[in-house]
Design a protein around this motif. Structure first.
Motif, PDB file in Angstrom:
ATOM      1  N   THR A   8       5.649   2.533  -7.776  1.00  0.00           N
ATOM      2  CA  THR A   8       6.268   3.787  -8.206  1.00  0.00           C
ATOM      3  C   THR A   8       7.519   4.100  -7.389  1.00  0.00           C
ATOM      4  O   THR A   8       8.453   4.724  -7.904  1.00  0.00           O
ATOM      5  CB  THR A   8       5.297   4.975  -8.099  1.00  0.00           C
ATOM      6  OG1 THR A   8       5.104   5.328  -6.730  1.00  0.00           O
ATOM      7  CG2 THR A   8       3.961   4.649  -8.770  1.00  0.00           C
ATOM      8  N   GLN A  11       7.301   9.611  -3.830  1.00  0.00           N
ATOM      9  CA  GLN A  11       6.471  10.547  -3.085  1.00  0.00           C
ATOM     10  C   GLN A  11       6.045  11.614  -4.088  1.00  0.00           C
ATOM     11  O   GLN A  11       6.888  12.334  -4.618  1.00  0.00           O
ATOM     12  CB  GLN A  11       7.244  11.185  -1.933  1.00  0.00           C
ATOM     13  CG  GLN A  11       7.706  10.182  -0.885  1.00  0.00           C
ATOM     14  CD  GLN A  11       8.408  10.856   0.267  1.00  0.00           C
ATOM     15  OE1 GLN A  11       7.775  11.577   1.057  1.00  0.00           O
ATOM     16  NE2 GLN A  11       9.702  10.637   0.378  1.00  0.00           N
ATOM     17  N   SER A  12       4.773  11.699  -4.358  1.00  0.00           N
ATOM     18  CA  SER A  12       4.266  12.630  -5.367  1.00  0.00           C
ATOM     19  C   SER A  12       3.736  13.883  -4.677  1.00  0.00           C
ATOM     20  O   SER A  12       2.790  13.818  -3.898  1.00  0.00           O
ATOM     21  CB  SER A  12       3.152  11.973  -6.187  1.00  0.00           C
ATOM     22  OG  SER A  12       2.553  12.906  -7.057  1.00  0.00           O
ATOM     23  N   TYR A  40       2.517   4.059  -3.755  1.00  0.00           N
ATOM     24  CA  TYR A  40       3.308   5.248  -3.441  1.00  0.00           C
ATOM     25  C   TYR A  40       3.917   5.097  -2.046  1.00  0.00           C
ATOM     26  O   TYR A  40       3.370   4.395  -1.190  1.00  0.00           O
ATOM     27  CB  TYR A  40       2.456   6.512  -3.486  1.00  0.00           C
ATOM     28  CG  TYR A  40       2.204   7.036  -4.884  1.00  0.00           C
ATOM     29  CD1 TYR A  40       3.164   7.824  -5.522  1.00  0.00           C
ATOM     30  CD2 TYR A  40       1.019   6.757  -5.561  1.00  0.00           C
ATOM     31  CE1 TYR A  40       2.943   8.301  -6.808  1.00  0.00           C
ATOM     32  CE2 TYR A  40       0.798   7.235  -6.843  1.00  0.00           C
ATOM     33  CZ  TYR A  40       1.771   8.007  -7.457  1.00  0.00           C
ATOM     34  OH  TYR A  40       1.548   8.473  -8.733  1.00  0.00           O
ATOM     35  N   PRO A  44      -0.123  10.722  -2.328  1.00  0.00           N
ATOM     36  CA  PRO A  44       0.119  11.899  -3.179  1.00  0.00           C
ATOM     37  C   PRO A  44      -0.504  13.155  -2.590  1.00  0.00           C
ATOM     38  O   PRO A  44      -1.605  13.120  -2.040  1.00  0.00           O
ATOM     39  CB  PRO A  44      -0.541  11.507  -4.499  1.00  0.00           C
ATOM     40  CG  PRO A  44      -0.435  10.013  -4.536  1.00  0.00           C
ATOM     41  CD  PRO A  44      -0.638   9.572  -3.108  1.00  0.00           C
TER      42      PRO A  44
END
Length: 365
Positions: A8, A11-12, A40, A44
Motif C-alpha cells: 500500500t 499510513q492509514s 503498511y 493502521p
C-alpha cells in the motif's frame, strides 16, 4: 493457499472508504482461494479497521518502502521471498519501491504484477519513471486523466487501463443525522454548511478552500465550513483560519472513522484540489449522498462532476473557488436536482461491487 500482497505504501489513520474497498477486495479474493497480505508503512490507527481485517483472515505487515533505498530493498526482498505471492499489487509506494518491487517479484516467479496509480503524475513528455511502470503486467490509473498523463510519460498502452474505484453500502443523508452533527459541531440549524473531506497536503488544496471561505465570510453571514480529515494537532490550517478572522464559523472534525457520515450535516460539498488528484473517493461519497458539488478542474474531479449538472467546476484559485461556491449558495433551488443527478452518475460509474469484480476478473485471475 494462493497469496496476494498489496504494497500500500500508506499510513492509514482512519477507517475510510479506501479501507472499506480493501476489505471487500479481500473477501472476494478469499472466495477465489486467495489469502491477502497488506503492507503498511506504519500500523493502521483504526482499531475497528484492524478488527475487520482480522475477521477477514488478512495479514498486515508493517515496514517502510520510503526512506533509505537499501533498507527498502531488503524489506521488499525478504517479504516477497517469504510470502511467495501469486499476485503483487502496489499502490502508493515511492519511486524506488515502484522500480524494485516488480524486479524482485519477477525473480520470485510472481504470476501477476499490478501497479495502481492513485495520483496524477505531472508528465509533460516521456519520463524516466516509465521504465519502472513498464515492468508491470498491468498499470491501473484510477481515472482517465491519470491514464492520459501516464501515456504522455511513456507507459506502454497495452498494459495501461483506467480502473475506477467505488463505494460499498447504502449512503443516505438523514434529518436525524443532520440535527445530530450540527449540534455536535455547534452549527445553527438554518446555516448553509460547506463540507470537505480531505487530509492536509498541498495537492489537496484545503488551504485554498479556507482562503475562499474568507472571501465569502462577510458577504454571507449564515455559511459555515466543516472540515473532516485534517489532523488539527499537526496542521497549520486551524491557525490560518484564525489569522484570517473566520475561525468562529469553521469547524474541524479531525480524523474520524467513516467520515462520510458527517456529510448529513452539509448542504454543499467542496473539493478544492490544487494538483495531482487521481479521483477522490470523497467526491464519490458526496455524490452517493446526493450533495451538489463544487470542485476544481483537476484530474479525475471532472470525470465525476459534470459542470452544471451535478455540480460546478472552477479553477484552483481562491477567487475562482469562492465565486463558484457563491454561485451555488445563491441557487438553493438547484441543489436537489444536482444531488439527484450526482446519485445517478455515482451508480453508473462508481459501484464498489462492480469495481472489485472487474479488478479480480480482468487483472487477477
Amino acid at each position: 493457499m494462493k497469496k496476494i500482497i498489496h504494497f500500500t505504501g500508506m499510513q492509514s489513520f482512519k477507517f475510510g472508504s479506501l479501507e472499506r474497498y480493501f476489505l471487500h477486495l479481500i473477501q472476494q479474493c478469499s472466495d477465489e482461494g486467495y489469502k491477502t497480505i497488506l503492507q503498511y508503512e506504519t500500523m493502521p490507527s483504526s482499531q475497528s479497521y484492524l478488527d475487520e481485517l482480522k475477521k477477514s483472515g488478512a495479514e498486515v505487515m508493517v515496514f517502510p518502502t520510503y526512506g533509505n533505498p537499501w533498507r527498502m530493498f531488503i524489506n521488499c526482498l525478504s517479504c516477497l521471498r517469504e510470502i511467495k505471492a501469486n499476485i503483487v499489487h502496489t499502490h502508493f509506494t515511492g519511486r524506488n519501491a515502484k522500480l524494485v518491487i516488480p524486479i524482485i517479484a519477477r525473480m520470485c516467479g510472481t504470476r501477476r504484477i499490478i501497479c495502481m496509480v492513485h495520483n496524477k503524475p505531472p508528465y509533460q513528455k516521456k519520463n524516466i519513471a516509465r521504465f519502472a511502470y513498464n515492468l508491470y503486467h498491468h498499470v491501473l490509473p484510477v481515472s482517465k486523466s491519470v491514464e492520459s498523463s501516464l501515456l504522455t510519460g511513456g507507459v506502454k498502452p497495452d498494459i495501461l487501463n483506467a480502473h475506477y474505484l467505488g463505494l460499498f453500502g447504502e449512503k443516505v443523508r438523514s434529518k436525524e443525522d443532520r440535527v445530530l452533527f450540527r449540534k455536535k459541531f455547534s452549527i445553527p440549524g438554518e446555516a448553509v454548511v460547506l463540507i470537505c473531506i480531505s487530509f492536509d497536503a498541498p495537492f489537496k488544496g484545503v488551504d485554498i478552500l479556507v482562503e475562499a471561505f474568507q472571501i465569502l465570510y462577510s458577504k454571507h453571514k449564515n455559511i459555515y465550513l466543516l472540515s473532516v480529515g485534517v489532523d488539527v494537532g499537526e496542521s497549520r490550517l486551524p491557525a490560518l483560519a484564525t489569522e484570517l478572522g473566520i475561525s468562529d464559523r469553521v469547524r474541524w472534525a479531525g480524523i474520524v472513522d467513516e467520515g462520510w457520515k458527517t456529510l448529513s450535516a452539509a448542504d454543499i460539498y467542496v473539493q478544492p484540489s490544487r494538483s495531482e488528484e487521481g479521483l477522490p473517493l470523497a467526491i464519490m461519497e458526496a455524490m452517493a449522498m446526493k450533495l451538489p458539488i463544487v470542485c476544481t478542474n483537476i484530474s479525475g474531479n471532472v470525470e465525476a462532476v459534470a459542470d452544471g449538472k451535478n455540480g460546478l467546476i472552477c479553477k484552483p484559485t481562491k477567487e475562482d473557488l469562492a465565486a463558484a461556491i457563491e454561485k451555488m449558495i445563491l441557487r438553493p433551488d438547484s441543489w436537489r436536482e444536482m444531488g439527484e443527478a450526482g446519485k445517478g452518475r455515482f451508480l453508473e460509474l462508481f459501484d464498489g461491487k462492480k469495481s472489485v469484480e472487474d479488478l479480480i476478473g480482468r487483472y487477477y485471475l
